[in-house]
Scaffold this motif. Structure first.
Motif, PDB file in Angstrom:
ATOM      1  N   TYR A  11      28.932  27.710  57.929  1.00 12.55           N
ATOM      2  CA  TYR A  11      27.584  27.609  58.482  1.00 12.55           C
ATOM      3  C   TYR A  11      27.306  27.215  60.159  1.00 12.55           C
ATOM      4  N   PRO A  15      27.689  30.399  62.833  1.00 11.68           N
ATOM      5  CA  PRO A  15      26.492  31.478  62.245  1.00 11.68           C
ATOM      6  C   PRO A  15      26.654  32.775  62.785  1.00 11.68           C
ATOM      7  N   ILE A  20      19.989  31.631  65.557  1.00 13.18           N
ATOM      8  CA  ILE A  20      19.845  30.674  64.472  1.00 13.18           C
ATOM      9  C   ILE A  20      21.097  29.932  65.402  1.00 13.18           C
ATOM     10  N   THR A 291      18.143  29.218  58.719  1.00 12.11           N
ATOM     11  CA  THR A 291      19.738  29.768  58.425  1.00 12.11           C
ATOM     12  C   THR A 291      19.187  29.615  56.045  1.00 12.11           C
TER      13      THR A 291
END
Length: 406
Positions: A11, A15, A20, A291
């Motif tokens: 993650y 991304p 984000i 997230t």
């Protein structure tokens, strides 16, 4: 490597949303700035305190002995007995006196501290050697004279070979007039300690005794130790030898208020700048919340495949912690490099007006690994705590709600 860590790392590295990604970079950058500021500020305070201590000890000694009654006999037994103590490296006779110094270009004069020392001490003390000069209170033609600091020399507008007049108050019962003498400036020293460089005049002990009419006597014994850590044991032994006729004190007692204040300032500085690190963790919270919102479909799938709430929570705890570790490590690295550059090129230096307040004309930035460890633990701990609420929210996300709008 655990599965939650691998997912969190994925993650962080990849991304899928640009917003984000930007918020994540901002959160890392905020933490970098806070940690870097902490590293630099702690190095500043540590360097200042250590430099001040080293210069105080280099120009003086660890222990000082005063007489409460009569002057100390330079060749008396008290000095020999103290010098015989195992912890003591040397016990040196010293003559102190407030004085007024003038020159042809500065006739109004300046109040200074006159200090008569044994020139042979330059053989064992680099600071004394810097003060006395390469010829030990001797000019090019062999004339004995005085050594003064750079700031005082500028104020008096003198240079090596110039003459200065030193006047001291009379302490003789048969005279009310002050004693004066003229000395050749044999050396102009620079210690980096403003107090020495601007207010002290050093003379050979014999010359000072002649000026003060105290031949064969001194008013202070300076005791230098082999190891400064043995100061408590040395003070106890010296007090037992000296008895009630002498006062025994040490550099810590004479400068206790100053160094206590510096320790308090360093603690307050850590707390104040630490708030920058604390505030930067709000960006981590924002990043985690965004997230979680973006990854709600993946969260639902993981839960449907058997992942429990603890598993989901650990993913985002790892995510926030990795952001904290990355920002902390980068901030520490930049801070250490900055400290070394500032120290190497002496980028932080002061003029006489500021040096008079802070006692030193330049400050080395000293990075202690204990400070680095404390900063790293604090920053990572705060980053970890900031992950708890968003990760708990992710763990409570139901699979049906996660995939409802997908």
């Amino acid at each position: 490597m655990s599965l939650p860590f691998q997912i969190a790392w994925r993650y962080l590295r990849r991304p899928t949303d640009r917003l984000i990604s930007a918020v994540g970079l901002v959160s890392i950058l905020g933490l970098v700035i806070g940690v870097m500021a902490l590293v630099i500020s702690m190095a500043l305070m540590t360097g200042y305190r250590n430099d001040l201590r080293e210069k105080l000890l280099a120009g003086n000694a660890e222990i000082f002995i005063y007489s409460l009654t009569t002057p100390i006999d330079e060749s008396g037994g008290i000095r020999e007995r103290i010098a015989a103590i195992p912890e003591v490296e040397d016990a040196s006779p010293v003559l102190f006196q407030q004085a007024l110094i003038t020159s042809e270009e500065h006739v109004t004069g300046d109040q200074v501290m006159l200090k008569g020392i044994d020139p042979s001490r330059a053989e064992t003390s680099p600071m004394i050697a810097r003060i006395t000069g390469p010829k030990g209170f001797r000019s090019a033609d062999g004339t004995s004279g005085a050594a003064i600091g750079t700031w005082l020399a500028r104020k008096l507008k003198v240079q090596p070979g110039s003459a200065v007049s030193v006047t001291v108050p009379s302490e003789q019962s048969d005279s009310i007039l002050p004693q004066s003498a003229t000395f050749v400036v044999t050396h102009i020293f620079e210690t980096g300690f403003f107090e020495f460089d601007s207010r002290w005049v050093f003379l050979p002990l014999s010359e000072a005794q002649e000026l003060l009419r105290s031949e064969g006597t001194v008013n202070l014994l300076e005791v230098k130790l082999h190891d400064a850590d043995t100061i408590d044991a040395a003070v106890a032994k010296i007090e037992a030898i000296a008895g009630d006729a002498f006062v025994v004190t040490d550099w810590r007692e004479m400068n206790r208020q100053l160094f206590t204040l510096l320790s308090i300032q360093q603690l307050v500085l850590f707390i104040v700048i630490g708030l920058i690190v604390f505030v930067s963790t709000f960006n981590i919270v924002s990043t985690l919340i965004m997230t979680v919102h973006e990854k709600r479909k993946e969260i639902g799938i993981l839960v449907a495949m058997g992942g429990d709430r603890r598993f989901i929570r650990r993913i985002f705890v790892w995510y926030g912690t990795l952001v904290g570790v990355a920002g902390t490590a980068t901030g520490i690295l930049i801070g250490i490099v900055t400290n070394r550059v500032i120290t190497k090129y002496e980028l932080i230096s002061f003029g006489p007006e500021i040096a008079e307040v802070y006692f030193v004309s330049s400050i080395p930035f000293i990075t202690r690994w204990t400070d680095i460890a404390a900063i790293a633990i604090f920053a990572v701990a705060v980053s970890f705590l900031s992950t708890l609420a968003p990760s708990a929210r992710a763990a409570r996300l139901a699979p049906a709600d996660a995939v409802r709008h997908e």
